[in-house]
Design a protein around this motif. Structure first.
Motif, PDB file in Angstrom:
ATOM      1  N   LEU A 167       4.424  14.615  33.130  1.00 43.39           N
ATOM      2  CA  LEU A 167       5.873  14.523  33.294  1.00 43.39           C
ATOM      3  C   LEU A 167       6.539  15.684  32.565  1.00 43.39           C
ATOM      4  O   LEU A 167       6.068  16.123  31.519  1.00 43.39           O
ATOM      5  CB  LEU A 167       6.394  13.203  32.727  1.00 43.39           C
ATOM      6  N   SER A 168       7.652  16.167  33.111  1.00 45.08           N
ATOM      7  CA  SER A 168       8.436  17.222  32.487  1.00 45.08           C
ATOM      8  C   SER A 168       9.710  16.612  31.921  1.00 45.08           C
ATOM      9  O   SER A 168      10.461  15.939  32.637  1.00 45.08           O
ATOM     10  CB  SER A 168       8.771  18.312  33.509  1.00 45.08           C
ATOM     11  N   VAL A 169       9.962  16.852  30.624  1.00 42.09           N
ATOM     12  CA  VAL A 169      11.098  16.240  29.935  1.00 42.09           C
ATOM     13  C   VAL A 169      12.303  17.176  30.006  1.00 42.09           C
ATOM     14  O   VAL A 169      12.201  18.380  29.732  1.00 42.09           O
ATOM     15  CB  VAL A 169      10.749  15.928  28.469  1.00 42.09           C
ATOM     16  N   ASP A 170      13.464  16.602  30.384  1.00 41.86           N
ATOM     17  CA  ASP A 170      14.720  17.367  30.412  1.00 41.86           C
ATOM     18  C   ASP A 170      15.225  17.474  28.973  1.00 41.86           C
ATOM     19  O   ASP A 170      15.542  16.461  28.340  1.00 41.86           O
ATOM     20  CB  ASP A 170      15.735  16.632  31.277  1.00 41.86           C
ATOM     21  N   PRO A 171      15.295  18.696  28.405  1.00 45.43           N
ATOM     22  CA  PRO A 171      15.711  18.817  26.994  1.00 45.43           C
ATOM     23  C   PRO A 171      17.155  18.396  26.758  1.00 45.43           C
ATOM     24  O   PRO A 171      17.527  18.084  25.637  1.00 45.43           O
ATOM     25  CB  PRO A 171      15.497  20.302  26.700  1.00 45.43           C
ATOM     26  N   ALA A 172      17.983  18.421  27.812  1.00 46.92           N
ATOM     27  CA  ALA A 172      19.389  18.043  27.632  1.00 46.92           C
ATOM     28  C   ALA A 172      19.535  16.542  27.467  1.00 46.92           C
ATOM     29  O   ALA A 172      20.342  16.070  26.664  1.00 46.92           O
ATOM     30  CB  ALA A 172      20.212  18.530  28.822  1.00 46.92           C
ATOM     31  N   THR A 173      18.765  15.744  28.222  1.00 44.75           N
ATOM     32  CA  THR A 173      18.891  14.279  28.180  1.00 44.75           C
ATOM     33  C   THR A 173      17.709  13.611  27.489  1.00 44.75           C
ATOM     34  O   THR A 173      17.743  12.403  27.258  1.00 44.75           O
ATOM     35  CB  THR A 173      19.010  13.726  29.605  1.00 44.75           C
ATOM     36  N   ASN A 174      16.657  14.410  27.183  1.00 48.53           N
ATOM     37  CA  ASN A 174      15.452  13.867  26.559  1.00 48.53           C
ATOM     38  C   ASN A 174      14.828  12.755  27.406  1.00 48.53           C
ATOM     39  O   ASN A 174      14.329  11.758  26.893  1.00 48.53           O
ATOM     40  CB  ASN A 174      15.735  13.333  25.149  1.00 48.53           C
ATOM     41  N   THR A 175      14.867  12.925  28.750  1.00 49.52           N
ATOM     42  CA  THR A 175      14.305  11.931  29.670  1.00 49.52           C
ATOM     43  C   THR A 175      13.360  12.615  30.636  1.00 49.52           C
ATOM     44  O   THR A 175      13.391  13.843  30.824  1.00 49.52           O
ATOM     45  CB  THR A 175      15.407  11.216  30.467  1.00 49.52           C
TER      46      THR A 175
END
Length: 866
Positions: A167-175
């Motif tokens: 999975l790749s985590v969105d650094p802006a939302t941490n999701t």
């Protein structure tokens, strides 16, 4: 295993229990098991004979030592595992054990934990898998235990279609989100109960408190536990949502179905640039001044387009300061204060500015101590200029530095000229004394008690003499020489004592092989003469040579005891001739006739002897014994009353010993004859002890590390020399270190008490006890029927010599020389020394102090040793 300490509760954890292995105990379940058990029996061989089912394959002595450990009352519990048998009763009790020879204490204390793994239980309908919970009462050592069983085997599990789920985590939302594809390769429906734990960083190993939810394709609300059915041969997609993924980098978690892992989920989050730096005139080589106890301001600049809350700490010589925190907004600067640690400042910083290498660490985010590791970190090396304080403190510490190194130099000179050679000399003598102690300890009890104790006392006196002088003492070399001279004499005495010990052992062997009483008595007398010479406190060369001559002569007589000895043969012929006249039938008395009737053997054998035939060496023993018996009978008939019925006890006992026709019986008969002559018998000695008419005599008065003689004295002088005493054994206990001796006279010494400076410690008093034994039974002492005769012994302190005056003179001379050098140094050289680097300054002052001892020697040279 460490040695058990008495009074402590002990719990032993080990892997394999010593009891039966259930697989061989219950028999084989499969053909493969049968083959393994057959091979097991062959491999164990003789070691498994006594315990055929035991899980241990050890030698009998190992099992014996283990049983001794288990029987210890302080061992409260045994914890083991290892077994993988599917019957649960294996772990709940030991009624199934086949062997009956196991130690009961082992079974009552043993707890066997069931396995968690399914090894060797996969085909069992009910498995014995789980764990054991244990609680222990620390006061009593009582154990409470409960087994928790793994109750259900879920059967086949779904399989992940993807080889790797990332999975790749969105650094802006941490999701992060993704799809999981599950397949059912079996022919039966599978139940799903999906769950996942917290993501753990691959870098730090810590969890991130992240949240994982699962959603079916047509659902809108996620679930932490996703439950569904998966038809046979079908494939299903499940959405996975991850939130609160705060840490940058890679992290993983296990994907589980009904708690059993079926795969791993990977997640990745990019790292920030973290363009934060320190504002200094020379960014490549930053330098900072620190004053002890005063904070230092540092400015940071943030060139990123994001806000950082950072923690900053500085390190010098591996010691970190407390972190300071500051918030850096995008493209801005901010200042903070760092407080230096006192440990950064070495003693040299009190004299002059000291430069040390250090590092500054900038971390984001600024977490609390012991919290989450940082996501980004920057390390900056710098030079730290350290100053401990103001001018007054520098002047004070500068003088102290000079005085300390000046004194140190003088002491080192004295150590080099006095302490080192004296210490080496003392170590050499102590090594020789330790060697003598080992040799003395090897002496057997066949040597006289007085000689053994005397050698220990002399060695101990030399050790005390060696320690009687301070190692810096001017006359210490004289003490070493005196000890070395006396040590050489003592070594010779111990050498001769060792030879004497071996001679006694050879004599005992000769007595067992072919005893010739007359020769043995001569050898025994010579060895005792040697022992008496060796007991002299200051033996001359002539004394030692005489002792050696006695020992060599005795050994020679022992080795040639069975060889032809014309002089001894002549003595035997003279005895035969004398006895032929005495035993003339025409001159026999009634007493002799009765004794001949009671003891026929020596008379019968004697009739075969001829005064004209020289005995052969192999006949020496018999001729000597028989003639000696007849000589005792000749002397005994004067006291024998043939008409008294029954004969008095001692008369009957003497005849009984003569009837044994042995050397031991001959000796006993002679002893009884002595008692009859003296009119004092064993019963008289026993009665005197029971009436309390006996005391312990000590001479001379006991002094530390001095030989003292202990003896038993009766109120009656006749009893003090009576032969009947040999029938009673006297055993001594000296009241310390378990030291004991045997005999009516015993020698002992009391050790010197270690006393510290100004200590008034005294030696003793000691309660010395003497107990009496006859025929293996103890004799009560006095009307009170005490088990032993006791006497409290006060031991006087050994007076030693003191070298305090000489030692004081040495220190006074050194102090005068050091004071002169110190005044000269403080008058004009202090400023110059302060300007030097620390190490050159220390060396210069040290050498000045080192030369002060040389000045002392020139002013007051030591006296020439004679």
């Amino acid at each position: 295993m460490r040695r058990l300490k008495t009074g402590e509760h002990t719990f032993i954890f080990y892997h394999i229990p010593e009891i039966d292995d259930p697989f061989p105990a219950f028999g084989a379940r499969t053909a493969e098991d049968k083959d393994k058990l057959a091979k097991r029996e062959i491999d164990r061989g003789e070691l498994g004979k006594d315990f055929p089912y035991s899980a241990w394959t050890v030698r009998p002595n190992v099992r014996t030592m283990w049983n001794e450990v288990v029987k210890n009352k302080d061992v409260k519990g045994l914890f083991a595992g290892h077994f993988h048998y599917p019957r649960r009763q294996i772990y709940q009790g030991f009624g199934w054990v086949q062997g009956s020879t196991y130690l009961s204490g082992s079974l009552t204390k043993l707890l066997v934990c069931p396995p968690v793994a399914s090894k060797r239980q996969g085909d069992a309908p009910v498995q014995a898998r789980g764990f054991r919970e244990v609680s222990i009462d620390c006061g009593s050592g009582k154990i409470n235990s409960t087994i928790f069983w793994y109750e259900k085997n879920r059967g086949p599990q779904p399989q992940l279609v993807e080889k790797e789920l990332a999975l790749s985590v969105d650094p802006a939302t941490n999701t992060a989100s993704g799809l999981i594809h599950l397949s059912n390769p079996t022919e039966k429906e599978i139940s799903l109960s999906l769950s996942a734990g917290d993501f753990r960083s691959q870098t730090t190993g810590y969890g991130m408190s992240s949240k994982v939810l699962f959603t079916a394709p047509q659902q809108t609300t996620g679930q932490q536990v996703y439950e569904a059915k998966l038809a046979a041969g079908a494939t299903a997609a499940v959405k996975i949502d991850v939130s609160n993924f705060l840490e940058a980098g890679e992290a993983t978690t296990l994907l589980c179905n009904y708690g059993e892992p079926i795969g791993t989920v990977h997640a990745m989050k990019w790292r920030p640039a973290f363009a934060v730096k320190i504002v200094v005139p020379t960014p490549d080589k930053p330098e900072f001044n620190f004053t002890q106890g005063q904070p230092r301001q540092i400015t940071l600049k943030n060139d990123d387009a994001m806000t950082y809350q950072v923690a900053v700490a500085a390190e010098v010589d591996g010691i970190w300061s407390a972190p300071s925190r500051v918030t850096l907004t995008p493209n801005s600067s901010a200042s903070l204060e760092l407080k230096p640690r006192d440990e950064w400042f070495p003693p040299s910083a009190a004299i002059r500015e000291t430069i040390r290498d250090g590092t500054i660490r900038i971390q984001w985010p600024a977490s609390e101590s012991g919290g989450r590791p940082p996501l980004a970190e920057r390390i900056v090396a710098f030079k730290a200029h350290l100053n401990s304080g103001g001018e007054f403190r520098q002047t004070f510490w500068g003088y102290l530095f000079v005085i300390a190194f000046l004194t140190f130099g003088g002491v080192c000179s004295m150590l080099l000229s006095n302490w080192v050679p004296n210490r080496l000399s003392r170590a050499d003598v102590e090594e020789q004394l330790n060697d003598l102690a080992n040799r003395t300890r090897d002496l057997s009890t066949k040597i006289d008690s007085g000689l053994r104790v005397f050698l220990r006392v002399e060695r101990n006196r030399l050790y005390r003499l060696l320690r009687s002088r301070w190692i810096f003492s001017a006359n210490f070399p004289d003490i070493v020489k005196e000890c070395s001279d006396k040590l050489a004499v003592l070594s010779k005495q111990i050498d001769l004592a060792t030879q004497l010990d071996r001679a006694r052992l050879h004599l005992a062997g000769a007595f067992e092989r072919n005893p010739i009483a007359a020769k043995i008595e001569v050898v025994d007398c010579e060895l005792q003469e040697a022992a008496d010479l060796l007991c002299r406190s200051e033996p001359t060369t002539e004394d030692l040579d005489a002792a050696q001559a006695f020992i060599v002569g005795a050994v020679d007589k022992i080795s040639k005891m069975d060889e032809t000895d014309s002089q001894f043969a002549a003595n035997l012929l003279a005895r035969i001739a004398l006895l032929k006249t005495y035993l003339d039938p025409g001159a026999q008395t009634a007493a002799l006739a009765k004794l001949k009737e009671l003891c026929p053997t020596p008379f019968t054998v004697f009739d075969t002897f001829s005064a004209a035939t020289v005995p052969l060496p192999e006949q020496y023993s018999e001729v000597d014994r028989v003639t000696a018996q007849l000589l005792v009978i000749r002397d005994y008939q004067a006291y024998y009353n043939a008409n008294k019925l029954p004969p008095f006890p001692e008369q009957d006992e003497c005849v009984k010993h003569l009837q044994t026709d042995t050397i031991a019986g001959l000796r006993r008969a002679r002893l009884v004859l002595k008692q009859i002559r003296e009119g004092i018998f064993v019963r008289n000695v026993v009665e005197a002890i029971q009436d309390g008419k006996v005391e312990i005599l000590v001479e001379p008065p006991p002094v530390e590390d001095r030989l003292t003689k202990f003896s038993i004295r009766f109120d009656s002088d006749k009893l003090n020399t009576a032969a009947a005493r040999e029938e009673v054994r006297c055993e001594w206990d000296f009241g310390h270190d378990g030291l004991t001796e045997t005999g009516w006279e015993a020698f002992h010494y009391f050790p010197k008490v270690k006393r510290r400076l100004f200590s008034k410690a005294k030696s003793g008093p000691y309660d010395v006890c003497a107990s009496f034994v006859q025929n293996g039974n103890g004799i009560a002492v006095g009307p009170d029927k005490k088990p032993s005769l006791q006497k409290r012994i006060a031991v006087r302190e050994a007076l030693g010599t003191s070298s305090a005056d000489r030692n004081l003179a040495e220190f006074v001379r050194l102090a005068i020389a050091l004071t002169i050098a110190l005044i000269g140094l403080l008058a004009g050289a202090r400023e110059q020394l302060v300007k030097l680097d620390l190490i050159p300054a220390a060396v210069a002052v040290f050498l000045l102090g080192f030369g002060a001892d040389t000045i002392k020697n020139l002013i007051s040279p030591k006296q020439t040793q004679k």
